[in-house]
Enzyme design. Structure first.
Site, PDB file in Angstrom:
ATOM      1  N   THR A  75       9.694 -22.152  -6.167  1.00  0.00           N
ATOM      2  CA  THR A  75       8.740 -21.969  -5.070  1.00  0.00           C
ATOM      3  C   THR A  75       8.906 -20.529  -4.572  1.00  0.00           C
ATOM      4  OG1 THR A  75      10.382 -22.758  -3.505  1.00  0.00           O
ATOM      5  CG2 THR A  75       8.833 -24.403  -4.377  1.00  0.00           C
ATOM      6  N   HIS A  85      19.904 -22.306 -11.548  1.00  0.00           N
ATOM      7  CA  HIS A  85      20.660 -21.483 -10.610  1.00  0.00           C
ATOM      8  C   HIS A  85      22.118 -21.925 -10.652  1.00  0.00           C
ATOM      9  CE1 HIS A  85      21.508 -19.022  -7.154  1.00  0.00           C
ATOM     10  NE2 HIS A  85      22.152 -20.040  -6.624  1.00  0.00           N
ATOM     11  N   LEU A  96      10.602 -13.074  -7.881  1.00  0.00           N
ATOM     12  CA  LEU A  96       9.171 -13.104  -8.201  1.00  0.00           C
ATOM     13  C   LEU A  96       8.333 -13.208  -6.928  1.00  0.00           C
ATOM     14  CD1 LEU A  96       9.698 -15.520 -11.177  1.00  0.00           C
ATOM     15  CD2 LEU A  96       8.891 -13.151 -11.374  1.00  0.00           C
ATOM     16  N   GLY A 137      21.113 -14.759 -22.668  1.00  0.00           N
ATOM     17  CA  GLY A 137      20.169 -15.769 -23.141  1.00  0.00           C
ATOM     18  C   GLY A 137      20.799 -17.023 -23.708  1.00  0.00           C
ATOM     19  N   SER A 138      22.006 -17.372 -23.263  1.00  0.00           N
ATOM     20  CA  SER A 138      22.633 -18.573 -23.835  1.00  0.00           C
ATOM     21  C   SER A 138      21.899 -19.848 -23.406  1.00  0.00           C
ATOM     22  CB  SER A 138      24.115 -18.647 -23.475  1.00  0.00           C
ATOM     23  OG  SER A 138      24.303 -18.908 -22.103  1.00  0.00           O
ATOM     24  N   ASN A 154      13.685 -23.050 -12.944  1.00  0.00           N
ATOM     25  CA  ASN A 154      14.801 -22.101 -12.920  1.00  0.00           C
ATOM     26  C   ASN A 154      16.105 -22.870 -13.007  1.00  0.00           C
ATOM     27  OD1 ASN A 154      16.234 -19.600 -12.488  1.00  0.00           O
ATOM     28  ND2 ASN A 154      16.599 -20.241 -10.367  1.00  0.00           N
ATOM     29  N   MET A 176      16.488 -12.183 -13.834  1.00  0.00           N
ATOM     30  CA  MET A 176      17.142 -11.607 -12.652  1.00  0.00           C
ATOM     31  C   MET A 176      16.215 -10.875 -11.688  1.00  0.00           C
ATOM     32  SD  MET A 176      20.122 -12.779 -12.945  1.00  0.00           S
ATOM     33  CE  MET A 176      20.909 -11.927 -11.571  1.00  0.00           C
TER      34      MET A 176
HETATM   35  N1  NHR Z   1      11.540 -15.986  -7.461  1.00  0.00           N
HETATM   36  C1  NHR Z   1      11.128 -16.846  -6.530  1.00  0.00           C
HETATM   37  N2  NHR Z   1      10.036 -16.506  -5.829  1.00  0.00           N
HETATM   38  N3  NHR Z   1      11.744 -18.022  -6.261  1.00  0.00           N
HETATM   39  C2  NHR Z   1      12.852 -18.349  -6.954  1.00  0.00           C
HETATM   40  O1  NHR Z   1      13.446 -19.507  -6.692  1.00  0.00           O
HETATM   41  C3  NHR Z   1      13.369 -17.470  -7.955  1.00  0.00           C
HETATM   42  C4  NHR Z   1      12.660 -16.278  -8.187  1.00  0.00           C
HETATM   43  C5  NHR Z   1      13.108 -15.356  -9.132  1.00  0.00           C
HETATM   44  C6  NHR Z   1      14.259 -15.587  -9.823  1.00  0.00           C
HETATM   45  C7  NHR Z   1      16.326 -16.878 -10.253  1.00  0.00           C
HETATM   46  C8  NHR Z   1      17.404 -16.594  -9.222  1.00  0.00           C
HETATM   47  C9  NHR Z   1      18.659 -17.389  -9.360  1.00  0.00           C
HETATM   48  O2  NHR Z   1      18.646 -18.488  -9.879  1.00  0.00           O
HETATM   49  C10 NHR Z   1      15.003 -16.747  -9.584  1.00  0.00           C
HETATM   50  C11 NHR Z   1      14.542 -17.709  -8.668  1.00  0.00           C
HETATM   51  C12 NHR Z   1      17.403 -12.811  -9.055  1.00  0.00           C
HETATM   52  C13 NHR Z   1      17.815 -12.578  -7.760  1.00  0.00           C
HETATM   53  C14 NHR Z   1      17.913 -11.166  -7.228  1.00  0.00           C
HETATM   54  O3  NHR Z   1      18.390 -10.942  -6.123  1.00  0.00           O
HETATM   55  C15 NHR Z   1      18.110 -13.655  -6.952  1.00  0.00           C
HETATM   56  C16 NHR Z   1      17.968 -14.955  -7.449  1.00  0.00           C
HETATM   57  C17 NHR Z   1      17.552 -15.184  -8.747  1.00  0.00           C
HETATM   58  C18 NHR Z   1      17.270 -14.094  -9.557  1.00  0.00           C
HETATM   59  N4  NHR Z   1      17.435 -10.149  -7.997  1.00  0.00           N
HETATM   60  C19 NHR Z   1      17.431  -8.746  -7.627  1.00  0.00           C
HETATM   61  C20 NHR Z   1      16.001  -8.299  -7.247  1.00  0.00           C
HETATM   62  O4  NHR Z   1      15.929  -7.317  -6.473  1.00  0.00           O
HETATM   63  C21 NHR Z   1      17.883  -7.888  -8.790  1.00  0.00           C
HETATM   64  C22 NHR Z   1      19.259  -8.215  -9.237  1.00  0.00           C
HETATM   65  C23 NHR Z   1      19.636  -7.624 -10.602  1.00  0.00           C
HETATM   66  O5  NHR Z   1      18.789  -7.015 -11.288  1.00  0.00           O
HETATM   67  O6  NHR Z   1      20.808  -7.805 -11.010  1.00  0.00           O
HETATM   68  O7  NHR Z   1      15.008  -8.842  -7.738  1.00  0.00           O
HETATM   69  O8  NHR Z   1      19.741 -16.919  -8.861  1.00  0.00           O
HETATM   70  C1  GAR Z   2      23.482 -18.330 -16.073  1.00  0.00           C
HETATM   71  O1  GAR Z   2      24.719 -18.717 -15.538  1.00  0.00           O
HETATM   72  C2  GAR Z   2      22.373 -18.578 -15.073  1.00  0.00           C
HETATM   73  O2  GAR Z   2      22.539 -19.742 -14.313  1.00  0.00           O
HETATM   74  C3  GAR Z   2      22.512 -17.371 -14.194  1.00  0.00           C
HETATM   75  O3  GAR Z   2      22.819 -16.315 -15.056  1.00  0.00           O
HETATM   76  C4  GAR Z   2      23.426 -16.819 -16.241  1.00  0.00           C
HETATM   77  C5  GAR Z   2      22.578 -16.411 -17.415  1.00  0.00           C
HETATM   78  O4  GAR Z   2      23.224 -16.709 -18.613  1.00  0.00           O
HETATM   79  N1  GAR Z   2      21.306 -17.099 -13.486  1.00  0.00           N
HETATM   80  C6  GAR Z   2      21.272 -16.357 -12.408  1.00  0.00           C
HETATM   81  O5  GAR Z   2      22.274 -15.896 -11.905  1.00  0.00           O
HETATM   82  C7  GAR Z   2      19.913 -16.095 -11.851  1.00  0.00           C
HETATM   83  N2  GAR Z   2      20.026 -15.198 -10.759  1.00  0.00           N
HETATM   84  P1  GAR Z   2      22.403 -16.729 -19.981  1.00  0.00           P
HETATM   85  O6  GAR Z   2      21.593 -15.427 -20.030  1.00  0.00           O
HETATM   86  O7  GAR Z   2      23.465 -16.740 -21.034  1.00  0.00           O
HETATM   87  O8  GAR Z   2      21.551 -17.938 -19.982  1.00  0.00           O
END
Ligand code: NHR
Ligand code: GAR
Length: 212
Positions: free
Chosen positions: A141, A109, A93, A12-13, A107, A90
């Site tokens: 999206t 990324h 959605l 959560g930084s 978000n 993580m």
């Molecule tokens: N959902 C949608 N529909 N669109 C985006 O742009 C989203 C989203 C949900 C999360 C963050 C994202 C990132 O910035 C995010 C953007 C999780 C995964 C993933 O593969 C991928 C991208 C992001 C977040 N999650 C696995 C899953 O099965 C679980 C991985 C884990 O628990 O460690 O959901 O990177």
């Molecule tokens: C951050 O680097 C963020 O960009 C990334 O996880 C870290 C969270 O750090 N997000 C993802 O990888 C989403 N899939 P934080 O919990 O300290 O903010």
């Protein structure tokens, strides 16, 4: 006063950086709640110690993504959000969830999108021989990591970088750009064109470079 709900899964930084900026810069907004899909998320203690409501919706308690997202949205909506911020959240959605918050879901990324959507971005950037890496704040999206880009930060990839050293360099920039993007949103200083390009109405730079 606008309500911001922040979703986390871990440390959560980025959430902390937004909480601090909101207070220090006296935004016309409050962090109404911090919601995690993991009870063990370190960021929950920080939020609670700052008087912010915390909620846990454990995805493992649900049979489907739809069921999880329905409960997640119910919990979020109790805090009447004007903006929902994914900060190291993580779970992918569902389209239904994303549509419900369309235009008010941000978000961060940890890559220079559209390069490296998905997970393990830093290792993939090093593996690809990239000389530049960074982070992107975007509107969410249904298609993962493909929404309109609000601001990006770029950092060098160094020859001796590991995923961890590169992640740390990128994270410092995330803490600069994410509060800035959230503030722009809160202050209605962003517009999205029909073709999905985001402008900052004051002409503030939507890119940051850092060699640190
Ligand atoms: N959902 C949608 N529909 N669109 C985006 O742009 C989203 C989203 C949900 C999360 C963050 C994202 C990132 O910035 C995010 C953007 C999780 C995964 C993933 O593969 C991928 C991208 C992001 C977040 N999650 C696995 C899953 O099965 C679980 C991985 C884990 O628990 O460690 O959901 O990177
Ligand atoms: C951050 O680097 C963020 O960009 C990334 O996880 C870290 C969270 O750090 N997000 C993802 O990888 C989403 N899939 P934080 O919990 O300290 O903010």
């Amino acid at each position: 006063m606008k309500n911001i709900v922040i979703l986390i899964s871990g440390r959560g930084s980025n959430m902390e950086a937004i909480v601090h900026a909101c207070a220090q810069e006296k935004w016309g907004a409050r962090i109404a709640a911090v919601v995690s899909n993991k009870a063990s998320a370190g960021g929950l203690a920080f939020a609670a110690s700052h008087g912010i409501a915390t909620e846990v919706v454990d995805h493992k308690q649900f049979d489907s993504r739809e069921a999880f997202d329905t409960e997640l949205a119910r919990v979020i909506d109790q805090h009447q959000p004007d903006l929902v911020v994914l900060a190291g959240f993580m779970r992918i959605l569902t389209e239904g969830f994303v549509r419900h918050y369309e235009g008010r879901l941000l978000n961060i990324h940890p890559s220079l999108l559209p390069a490296f959507p998905g997970l393990h971005t830093h290792e993939r950037a090093i593996e690809a021989g990239c000389k530049l890496a960074g982070a992107t704040v975007h509107l969410v999206t249904p298609e993962l990591d493909h929404g309109p880009i609000v601001i990006q930060a770029a950092v060098p990839v160094r020859a001796d970088d590991t995923g961890d050293t590169l992640a740390a360099r990128v994270l410092r920039q995330e803490h600069q750009i994410y509060p800035r993007a959230v503030r722009w949103f809160v202050e209605d200083r962003l517009t999205v064109s029909a073709d999905g390009r985001v402008s900052q109405l004051d002409g503030a730079p939507q890119v940051v470079w850092s060699a640190d």
